[in-house]
Design an enzyme around this catalytic site. Structure first.
Site, PDB file in Angstrom:
ATOM      1  N   HIS A   1      31.427  22.043  48.219  1.00  0.00           N
ATOM      2  CA  HIS A   1      32.861  21.736  48.268  1.00  0.00           C
ATOM      3  C   HIS A   1      33.627  22.868  47.561  1.00  0.00           C
ATOM      4  O   HIS A   1      33.294  23.254  46.445  1.00  0.00           O
ATOM      5  CB  HIS A   1      33.103  20.397  47.569  1.00  0.00           C
ATOM      6  CG  HIS A   1      34.532  20.120  47.283  1.00  0.00           C
ATOM      7  ND1 HIS A   1      35.520  20.292  48.228  1.00  0.00           N
ATOM      8  CD2 HIS A   1      35.156  19.686  46.151  1.00  0.00           C
ATOM      9  CE1 HIS A   1      36.687  19.977  47.686  1.00  0.00           C
ATOM     10  NE2 HIS A   1      36.494  19.619  46.433  1.00  0.00           N
TER      11      HIS A   1
ATOM     12  N   CYS B   1      36.386  14.320  48.359  1.00  0.00           N
ATOM     13  CA  CYS B   1      35.886  15.677  48.665  1.00  0.00           C
ATOM     14  C   CYS B   1      34.471  15.668  49.242  1.00  0.00           C
ATOM     15  O   CYS B   1      34.006  16.683  49.751  1.00  0.00           O
ATOM     16  CB  CYS B   1      35.945  16.541  47.426  1.00  0.00           C
ATOM     17  SG  CYS B   1      37.577  16.499  46.683  1.00  0.00           S
TER      18      CYS B   1
ATOM     19  N   ASN C   1      41.950  23.986  47.557  1.00  0.00           N
ATOM     20  CA  ASN C   1      41.079  22.811  47.656  1.00  0.00           C
ATOM     21  C   ASN C   1      41.683  21.847  48.681  1.00  0.00           C
ATOM     22  O   ASN C   1      42.727  21.259  48.439  1.00  0.00           O
ATOM     23  CB  ASN C   1      40.969  22.155  46.267  1.00  0.00           C
ATOM     24  CG  ASN C   1      40.106  20.905  46.269  1.00  0.00           C
ATOM     25  OD1 ASN C   1      39.760  20.364  47.318  1.00  0.00           O
ATOM     26  ND2 ASN C   1      39.770  20.428  45.085  1.00  0.00           N
TER      27      ASN C   1
HETATM   28  O1  UT7 Z   1      38.086  18.502  44.497  1.00  0.00           O
HETATM   29  C1  UT7 Z   1      37.749  17.460  43.654  1.00  0.00           C
HETATM   30  C2  UT7 Z   1      36.917  17.906  42.533  1.00  0.00           C
HETATM   31  N1  UT7 Z   1      37.732  18.636  41.611  1.00  0.00           N
HETATM   32  C3  UT7 Z   1      37.233  19.657  40.970  1.00  0.00           C
HETATM   33  O2  UT7 Z   1      36.121  19.986  41.187  1.00  0.00           O
HETATM   34  C4  UT7 Z   1      38.125  20.322  39.937  1.00  0.00           C
HETATM   35  C5  UT7 Z   1      37.323  20.674  38.726  1.00  0.00           C
HETATM   36  N2  UT7 Z   1      38.097  21.309  37.692  1.00  0.00           N
HETATM   37  C6  UT7 Z   1      38.649  22.543  37.754  1.00  0.00           C
HETATM   38  O3  UT7 Z   1      38.604  23.190  38.774  1.00  0.00           O
HETATM   39  C7  UT7 Z   1      39.241  23.122  36.510  1.00  0.00           C
HETATM   40  O4  UT7 Z   1      38.984  22.241  35.431  1.00  0.00           O
HETATM   41  C8  UT7 Z   1      40.773  23.406  36.572  1.00  0.00           C
HETATM   42  C9  UT7 Z   1      41.032  24.591  37.495  1.00  0.00           C
HETATM   43  C10 UT7 Z   1      41.499  22.171  37.055  1.00  0.00           C
HETATM   44  C11 UT7 Z   1      41.277  23.794  35.198  1.00  0.00           C
HETATM   45  O5  UT7 Z   1      40.584  24.937  34.700  1.00  0.00           O
HETATM   46  P1  UT7 Z   1      39.940  24.919  33.257  1.00  0.00           P
HETATM   47  O6  UT7 Z   1      39.376  26.248  33.037  1.00  0.00           O
HETATM   48  O7  UT7 Z   1      39.008  23.731  33.164  1.00  0.00           O
HETATM   49  O8  UT7 Z   1      41.202  24.730  32.351  1.00  0.00           O
HETATM   50  P2  UT7 Z   1      41.475  23.613  31.246  1.00  0.00           P
HETATM   51  O9  UT7 Z   1      41.889  22.347  31.880  1.00  0.00           O
HETATM   52  O10 UT7 Z   1      40.332  23.601  30.276  1.00  0.00           O
HETATM   53  O11 UT7 Z   1      42.731  24.248  30.524  1.00  0.00           O
HETATM   54  C12 UT7 Z   1      42.649  25.498  29.807  1.00  0.00           C
HETATM   55  C13 UT7 Z   1      44.044  25.891  29.382  1.00  0.00           C
HETATM   56  C14 UT7 Z   1      44.849  24.731  28.774  1.00  0.00           C
HETATM   57  O12 UT7 Z   1      45.643  25.260  27.731  1.00  0.00           O
HETATM   58  P3  UT7 Z   1      45.169  25.098  26.190  1.00  0.00           P
HETATM   59  O13 UT7 Z   1      45.017  23.632  25.963  1.00  0.00           O
HETATM   60  O14 UT7 Z   1      43.859  25.847  26.114  1.00  0.00           O
HETATM   61  O15 UT7 Z   1      46.294  25.752  25.449  1.00  0.00           O
HETATM   62  C15 UT7 Z   1      45.734  24.292  29.904  1.00  0.00           C
HETATM   63  O16 UT7 Z   1      46.931  23.697  29.438  1.00  0.00           O
HETATM   64  O17 UT7 Z   1      44.787  26.331  30.529  1.00  0.00           O
HETATM   65  C16 UT7 Z   1      46.018  25.601  30.584  1.00  0.00           C
HETATM   66  N3  UT7 Z   1      46.381  25.450  32.000  1.00  0.00           N
HETATM   67  C17 UT7 Z   1      47.091  26.381  32.671  1.00  0.00           C
HETATM   68  N4  UT7 Z   1      47.601  27.564  32.309  1.00  0.00           N
HETATM   69  C18 UT7 Z   1      48.257  28.267  33.252  1.00  0.00           C
HETATM   70  C19 UT7 Z   1      46.064  24.432  32.838  1.00  0.00           C
HETATM   71  N5  UT7 Z   1      46.559  24.690  34.055  1.00  0.00           N
HETATM   72  C20 UT7 Z   1      47.197  25.884  33.983  1.00  0.00           C
HETATM   73  C21 UT7 Z   1      47.895  26.658  34.909  1.00  0.00           C
HETATM   74  N6  UT7 Z   1      48.395  27.858  34.499  1.00  0.00           N
HETATM   75  N7  UT7 Z   1      48.055  26.276  36.198  1.00  0.00           N
END
Ligand code: UT7
Length: 327
Positions: free
Chosen positions: A252, A115, A282
């Site tokens: 990014h 990225c 992304n």
């Molecule tokens: O481009 C390269 C660099 N990459 C990045 O910069 C990405 C950085 N990270 C992110 O953008 C975020 O971490 C994500 C969008 C990938 C995830 O968002 P988050 O707010 O960090 O969610 P999380 O991983 O902490 O998950 C929160 C909850 C989890 O459930 P529990 O464990 O709280 O019950 C996940 O299982 O959300 C759940 N979850 C979803 N729910 C509905 C994860 N993905 C989804 C989904 N739909 N698509």
């Protein structure tokens, strides 16, 4: 800082026609439109067709640049294609784009900094031209991430899309575009974001065999919101500039919440931030040129505006540059 002799003289972009909406993803995995928008800001993304690859996307972005700016590229002496989803391991996507454009006697390489690829590519173009070795460099950021996305993994498949952007960088001693740069690499954190290769050293969760992107989103998120503001500070110090002298911040486009958090931490106004994630998701190395080109088409960026371009992600690596928009 070394005196730049390179100027960005044209920009172009291209995205595939097919749109994948959040509603469509609801049918594939346990997710919903509201979660995706509130957690990422992404509404839809573009998906390449079965027979469309990174070199096709990059080529179309260059055609767009040529048409809009009436630029010939037959005297380009280096093509840098920034991508981690090349058509082949070899030849490079840059080789294929060179052939499609019919350019003779040009260097052609792919650059993989995920990225952060496009900002690395511009930095390299500036270095090649300012050193006097090259005169005209095409920098292309193009990806077909849909081809390495696991559409059974809801934590990643909602994020990624396909697209590309291109910039032409030319020798110009009088009106250089490049002001400062900051690069950093934390390879010890690389297991938080990878796409399988020949080694199986990151295969702890048996995910490598899928040849798809694997990401610990939470860890990458925490890393980015803490390290990007620090890197931004170093970048500004290198330029002897302050944030109030920056007209546009182009981070990014991975996640709108991350961009908001970075802006909050650095006190940079979010309405002077450019991002491409809402309609394109992304797109890794393509997010920054796509965001700039959207703003160029809307006439938001003016000649002589100062822009901070800041790429970060897989590596984990980051690359920031400050440029003066000269078109
Ligand atoms: O481009 C390269 C660099 N990459 C990045 O910069 C990405 C950085 N990270 C992110 O953008 C975020 O971490 C994500 C969008 C990938 C995830 O968002 P988050 O707010 O960090 O969610 P999380 O991983 O902490 O998950 C929160 C909850 C989890 O459930 P529990 O464990 O709280 O019950 C996940 O299982 O959300 C759940 N979850 C979803 N729910 C509905 C994860 N993905 C989804 C989904 N739909 N698509």
């Amino acid at each position: 800082m070394h005196q730049s002799k390179a100027k960005i003289t044209a920009i172009g972009s291209y995205v595939p026609e097919h749109i994948m909406t959040n509603q469509y993803l609801e049918k594939l995995v346990d997710t919903n439109d509201e979660w995706i928008i509130s957690r990422t800001g992404i509404v839809e993304r573009r998906i390449a067709s079965e027979h469309e690859f990174t070199s096709d996307i990059g080529y179309n972005a260059v055609l767009d640049l040529m048409q809009r700016y009436n630029k010939a590229v037959d005297d380009v002496d280096m093509i840098i294609t920034c991508t981690f989803t090349p058509d082949f391991k070899t030849p490079s996507s840059a080789n294929l784009i060179q052939a499609k454009l019919g350019i003779k006697q040009s260097g052609a390489i792919d650059l993989n900094a995920a990225c952060a690829g496009f900002t690395y590519g511009l930095h390299m173009a500036n270095a090649l031209i300012s050193s006097g070795l090259h005169k005209k460099v095409l920098v292309i950021g193009a990806e077909t991430l849909s081809k390495v996305t696991d559409y059974t993994d809801r934590s990643t498949c909602i994020l990624f899309g396909d697209g590309g952007g291109a910039m032409l960088v030319e020798y110009d001693e009088q009106h250089p575009s490049f002001i400062s740069y900051h690069l950093d690499s934390e390879g010890e954190k690389s297991h938080n974001l990878y796409c399988s290769g020949l080694s199986s050293s990151m295969n702890e969760e048996q995910l490598l065999a899928t040849e798809k992107i694997v990401q610990n989103g939470r860890e990458v998120y925490k890393w980015a919101v803490s390290s990007v503001p620090k890197g931004l500070n170093t970048l500004l110090q290198n330029a002897n500039m302050t944030l109030d002298q920056i007209d546009w911040f182009v981070p990014h486009s991975a996640n709108l919440r991350m961009i908001e958090s970075i802006c909050e931490r650095t006190k940079f106004p979010i309405d002077h931030t450019l991002y491409s994630l809402v309609n394109y998701g992304n797109t890794s190395s393509a997010t920054i040129p796509l965001a700039i080109d959207l703003a160029v088409k809307e006439d938001r960026i003016k000649k002589d505006d100062h822009l901070v371009l800041y790429g970060f992600g897989g590596g984990l690596t980051q690359a920031g540059i400050i440029i003066k928009w000269a078109i």
